[in-house]
Design a protein around this motif. Structure first.
Motif, PDB file in Angstrom:
ATOM      1  N   VAL A 128       0.837  -1.200   0.000  1.00  0.00           N
ATOM      2  CA  VAL A 128       0.000   0.000   0.000  1.00  0.00           C
ATOM      3  C   VAL A 128       0.874   1.253   0.000  1.00  0.00           C
ATOM      4  CG1 VAL A 128      -0.268   0.102   2.527  1.00  0.00           C
ATOM      5  CG2 VAL A 128      -2.019   1.083   1.031  1.00  0.00           C
ATOM      6  N   HIS A 134       2.242   8.310   2.006  1.00  0.00           N
ATOM      7  CA  HIS A 134       1.395   8.278   0.817  1.00  0.00           C
ATOM      8  C   HIS A 134       1.490   9.591   0.047  1.00  0.00           C
ATOM      9  CE1 HIS A 134      -2.973   9.364  -0.383  1.00  0.00           C
ATOM     10  NE2 HIS A 134      -2.321   8.971  -1.453  1.00  0.00           N
ATOM     11  N   ALA A 328      -1.829   3.151  -2.331  1.00  0.00           N
ATOM     12  CA  ALA A 328      -2.412   4.398  -1.833  1.00  0.00           C
ATOM     13  C   ALA A 328      -2.151   5.541  -2.803  1.00  0.00           C
ATOM     14  CB  ALA A 328      -1.853   4.721  -0.453  1.00  0.00           C
TER      15      ALA A 328
END
Length: 472
Positions: A128, A134, A328
């Motif tokens: 992720v 992110h 993400a």
């Protein structure tokens, strides 16, 4: 049998297996029981003997009780397994897949070594994000370039003289008009006009169609294509399908071409958006490089032999321009670019016109009305549809999928399908469906977040300008 009953049945098998494993098999036992049963034998030969301590008698009785339980458990396991085998095959697959370990791409260990935080996605174990946040990964992709592992995508080859006929029987696009090594985004549709999946189809110069579709629709898409292959083969058509076992790497960002050019002999200036070529990349031969992506930036997707994926990824990361990025960042990048996520923004109950994807319909296909759902979709092109996918710029708290969209008078109009804070714009962006009369850019609406209403405005998409490379 209903799924809940089948799951209970499977749990019963698991419990019995655990019971057998926990039984105290190390206790001493007679080598065999004579006719008449073990308990009768014990009562005669053991319990009546004054020389046998009471605790030994009790232990032996427990032993025989456990042995009887084992025999019963074994019998029940056999019966339960027989019942499970009688279940429909699709249900058996769903039961087994629920217990299976998530699938791993050829880069799984590579991700762990580089600090990847792994999560379940569409039946796969994927990163992720990595050590960077992110937002940092998102902005690095917009300013430099990032490497994504998208090996979970379904890659197939459609070959044979009638390969175009097969594909055009399933999708809305004009595949016949594609030049050698040219690709297009298209849609699988059903007879009701709903979107079964979105996919990229490339007409390769090697005599086959190269198809990439979503991991979340892997079984559905593969079954759809395989069934059509068999149908056409039974009619005498020359067509076949091969599932590719390659890894797929996406190098995305404004410096992606510069990074890749250092490792290829081909002139990437001659490879515009949605075209493809097979080349050697950083010493790895047989790579299919397609100029496309899911971020709105310039970039490529590289289909590479699974055994060479780590070698290629390592070579790309040697350039300081390149950083690894995960799911993400990929999601927020595609949302800023106004790109759909299948299952959220489009699905089997959404037509291409409702989904603002009319541009995927080839002109020849519209006129011929020879694709699945054409009788529903083509009339929508000429009239108003009941609802449309729109972009939203929102104030207040971040907007997420399923948040209600309301008129300024408070009437519920639809729902958000995707939403997040935009790292580039520093505003909340979202997509959702509203009635046609509310779909004009600039229309003021409300969205409800945590039972509070906040202002939103219909916005043109993409939210952030795209930077696809085209020949001038």
């Amino acid at each position: 049998m209903e799924a809940s009953g089948a799951i209970s049945l499977q749990l019963g098998v698991n419990a019995l297996c655990a019971l057998k494993l926990r039984l105290p098999l190390g206790l001493p036992t007679p080598s065999s029981d004579p006719p008449g049963g073990g308990e009768t034998y014990l009562s005669r030969a053991w319990t009546t003997s004054p020389s046998v301590p009471g605790r030994v008698v009790a232990s032996v009785r427990r032993l025989h009780q456990l042995r009887a339980t084992m025999q019963w458990a074994g019998s029940m396991m056999s019966r339960l397994r027989s019942c499970l085998q009688a279940l429909p095959s699709a249900l058996r697959r769903s039961l087994s897949s629920a217990q299976d370990v998530l699938r791993r791409t050829p880069l799984y260990d590579f991700h762990l070594a580089h600090g990847g935080k792994m999560v379940a996605f569409a039946g796969w174990n994927l990163p992720v994000q990595y050590r960077d946040s992110h937002v940092d990964s998102h902005l690095h992709t917009r300013r430099h370039c990032s490497l994504f592992d998208v090996s979970h995508m379904l890659q197939t080859k459609i070959f044979g003289h009638d390969r175009v006929k097969l594909m055009e029987s399933l999708v809305v696009g004009d595949i016949a008009e594609l030049k050698p090594n040219q690709g297009t985004l298209s849609l699988f549709t059903n007879e009701a006009g709903g979107i079964l999946d979105d996919l990229i189809v490339t007409n390769t110069s090697e005599g086959h169609l190269y198809v990439v579709s979503n991991a979340g629709c892997w079984e559905k898409d593969l079954t759809l294509m395989q069934d059509k292959v068999r149908e056409l083969q039974n009619m005498g058509s020359d067509v076949g399908l091969e599932v590719m076992d390659n890894a797929l790497l996406a190098l995305q960002g404004p410096t992606a071409a510069q990074v890749l050019q250092a490792g290829v002999a081909d002139d990437l200036r001659k490879l515009p958006f949605m075209t493809s070529a097979v080349m050697e990349v950083f010493g790895v031969s047989g790579c299919r490089v397609t100029r496309c992506g899911y971020t709105g930036e310039d970039g490529v997707e590289i289909s590479v032999l699974a055994a060479e994926a780590v070698r290629l990824a390592t070579a790309l990361l040697e350039n300081p321009e390149v950083k690894l990025a995960g799911l993400a960042a990929r999601d927020s990048l595609r949302l800023e670019a106004g790109l759909c996520l299948y299952g959220n923004d489009i699905d089997e109950h959404t037509t291409p016109v409702e989904g603002s994807l009319s541009w995927t319909l080839g002109n020849r296909r519209r006129a011929a009305m020879d694709f699945p759902g054409a009788s529903v979709i083509v009339p929508q092109l000429k009239g108003k549809v009941q609802r449309r996918r729109v972009g939203l710029m929102c104030e207040g708290a971040p907007v997420r999928a399923h948040n209600p969209i309301l008129s300024t008078e408070g009437t519920v109009l639809g729902a958000v399908t995707s939403g997040c804070p935009s790292p580039c714009l520093r505003k909340n962006v979202a997509m959702g469906y509203v009635p046609y009369e509310y779909s004009r850019p600039g229309t003021l609406l409300l969205v409800e977040v945590r039972r509070k209403q906040q202002m939103a405005m219909v916005s043109k998409m993409p939210f952030v300008p795209t930077n696809y490379y085209t020949l001038k």
